[in-house]
Design an enzyme around this catalytic site. Structure first.
Site, mmCIF file in Angstrom:
data_model
loop_
_atom_site.group_PDB
_atom_site.id
_atom_site.type_symbol
_atom_site.label_atom_id
_atom_site.label_comp_id
_atom_site.label_asym_id
_atom_site.label_seq_id
_atom_site.Cartn_x
_atom_site.Cartn_y
_atom_site.Cartn_z
ATOM 1 N N GLU A 186 48.845 50.459 36.636
ATOM 2 C CA GLU A 186 48.924 50.233 38.082
ATOM 3 C C GLU A 186 50.352 49.991 38.557
ATOM 4 O O GLU A 186 50.646 50.175 39.740
ATOM 5 C CB GLU A 186 47.985 49.081 38.488
ATOM 6 N N ASP A 188 35.816 54.827 40.271
ATOM 7 C CA ASP A 188 34.422 54.973 39.812
ATOM 8 C C ASP A 188 33.520 54.404 40.899
ATOM 9 O O ASP A 188 34.020 53.854 41.875
ATOM 10 C CB ASP A 188 34.213 54.208 38.490
ATOM 11 N N MET A 191 38.552 43.251 40.229
ATOM 12 C CA MET A 191 38.573 42.027 39.430
ATOM 13 C C MET A 191 39.742 41.083 39.712
ATOM 14 O O MET A 191 39.923 40.128 38.972
ATOM 15 C CB MET A 191 38.526 42.399 37.928
ATOM 16 N N GLY A 195 36.059 49.966 42.038
ATOM 17 C CA GLY A 195 34.780 50.666 42.031
ATOM 18 C C GLY A 195 34.287 50.772 43.465
ATOM 19 O O GLY A 195 34.300 49.787 44.208
HETATM 20 N N1 ADE Z 1 37.860 48.271 38.920
HETATM 21 C C1 ADE Z 1 37.623 49.599 38.969
HETATM 22 N N2 ADE Z 1 36.318 49.867 38.767
HETATM 23 C C2 ADE Z 1 35.707 48.666 38.595
HETATM 24 C C3 ADE Z 1 34.371 48.282 38.337
HETATM 25 N N3 ADE Z 1 33.395 49.182 38.239
HETATM 26 N N4 ADE Z 1 34.108 46.966 38.199
HETATM 27 C C4 ADE Z 1 35.099 46.049 38.306
HETATM 28 N N5 ADE Z 1 36.372 46.356 38.536
HETATM 29 C C5 ADE Z 1 36.685 47.659 38.692
#
Ligand code: ADE
Length: 225
Positions: free
Chosen positions: A7, A191, A167, A73
């Protein structure tokens, strides 16, 4: 600031030359870019490490504006892989003392949601307009879990009306809010936090991290002017 090496790598690459300092068991990179003094670091994943890094940046390095860049996500179906979201506010989806009658994400003395800096969000939309890039603003939910199941994702969506999850954002925003430092959290989607999230993350994390980092550097250039 980022959470993972991928990142901040694109940021260090653009800057080119910087010095390195070890503080509180982490590496911080200092540079001057187009007249702006920058401190760059990745915290390691999760709320504890990101709290430590944000606090160190402010208290040790005297950081006056916090820009976070990374991946997330997607929850909002409008968000596809590589799309960017700016956090208007953030919450901690795994903070739970509901046993005592409190709402999810709340502890006494705190608040369920923490807001980001409005002026920085406006600046982001100016940059997006200038570059003709799509940007959405929304709520980001943070927790110490890589979410990869539909049930947990739906819980976070329903409980917090969240558009994306990750997170670190909320812990960084809490630190900045408490220490009166304007904070901006940008994420590009890697994702969609469901059963194939780990595969999608592995495939797209690096490319999405680059998208977010490139945008952050445009913001830095704008702040320099
Ligand atoms: N960062 C990117 N994708 C994530 C996910 N699915 N859960 C938590 N942090 C993320």
């Amino acid at each position: 600031m980022g959470a993972m090496p991928e990142e901040i790598a694109p940021i260090l690459e653009v800057i080119g030359s910087y010095t390195q300092k070890e503080v509180a068991d982490n590496t911080y990179y200092e540079a001057n870019y187009k007249g702006v003094d920058l401190v760059i670091a990745y915290s390691k994943i999760g709320k504890v490490f990101s709290t430590l890094t944000a606090s160190t940046m402010i208290h040790y390095f005297g950081v006056e504006t916090m820009l976070f860049s990374g991946v997330a996500g997607g929850i909002n179906p409008q968000l596809k892989i590589g799309d960017m979201i700016v956090a208007k506010d953030l919450c901690q989806h795994d903070l739970d003392i509901t046993a005592f009658g409190h709402p999810h994400g709340f502890v006494p003395g705190g608040s369920q949601f923490v807001k980001t800096d409005e002026a920085l969000c406006e600046l982001a939309f100016d940059v997006a307009k200038e570059l003709d890039l799509a940007l959405i603003e929304g709520t980001i939910a943070t927790g110490d879990q890589f979410v990869h199941d539909t049930e947990r994702k739906e819980f976070i969506e329903k409980t917090f009306n969240a558009d994306a999850l990750e997170m670190e954002g909320s812990s960084v925003a809490v630190v900045c809010h408490a220490l009166n430092v304007p904070v901006f959290i940008l994420r590009a989607i890697s994702d969609t936090a469901d059963t194939d999230a780990s595969f999608s993350f592995e495939e797209f994390m690096e490319s999405s991290a680059k998208i977010s980092a490139a945008f952050i550097m445009k913001m830095v250039e704008k702040l320099a002017r």
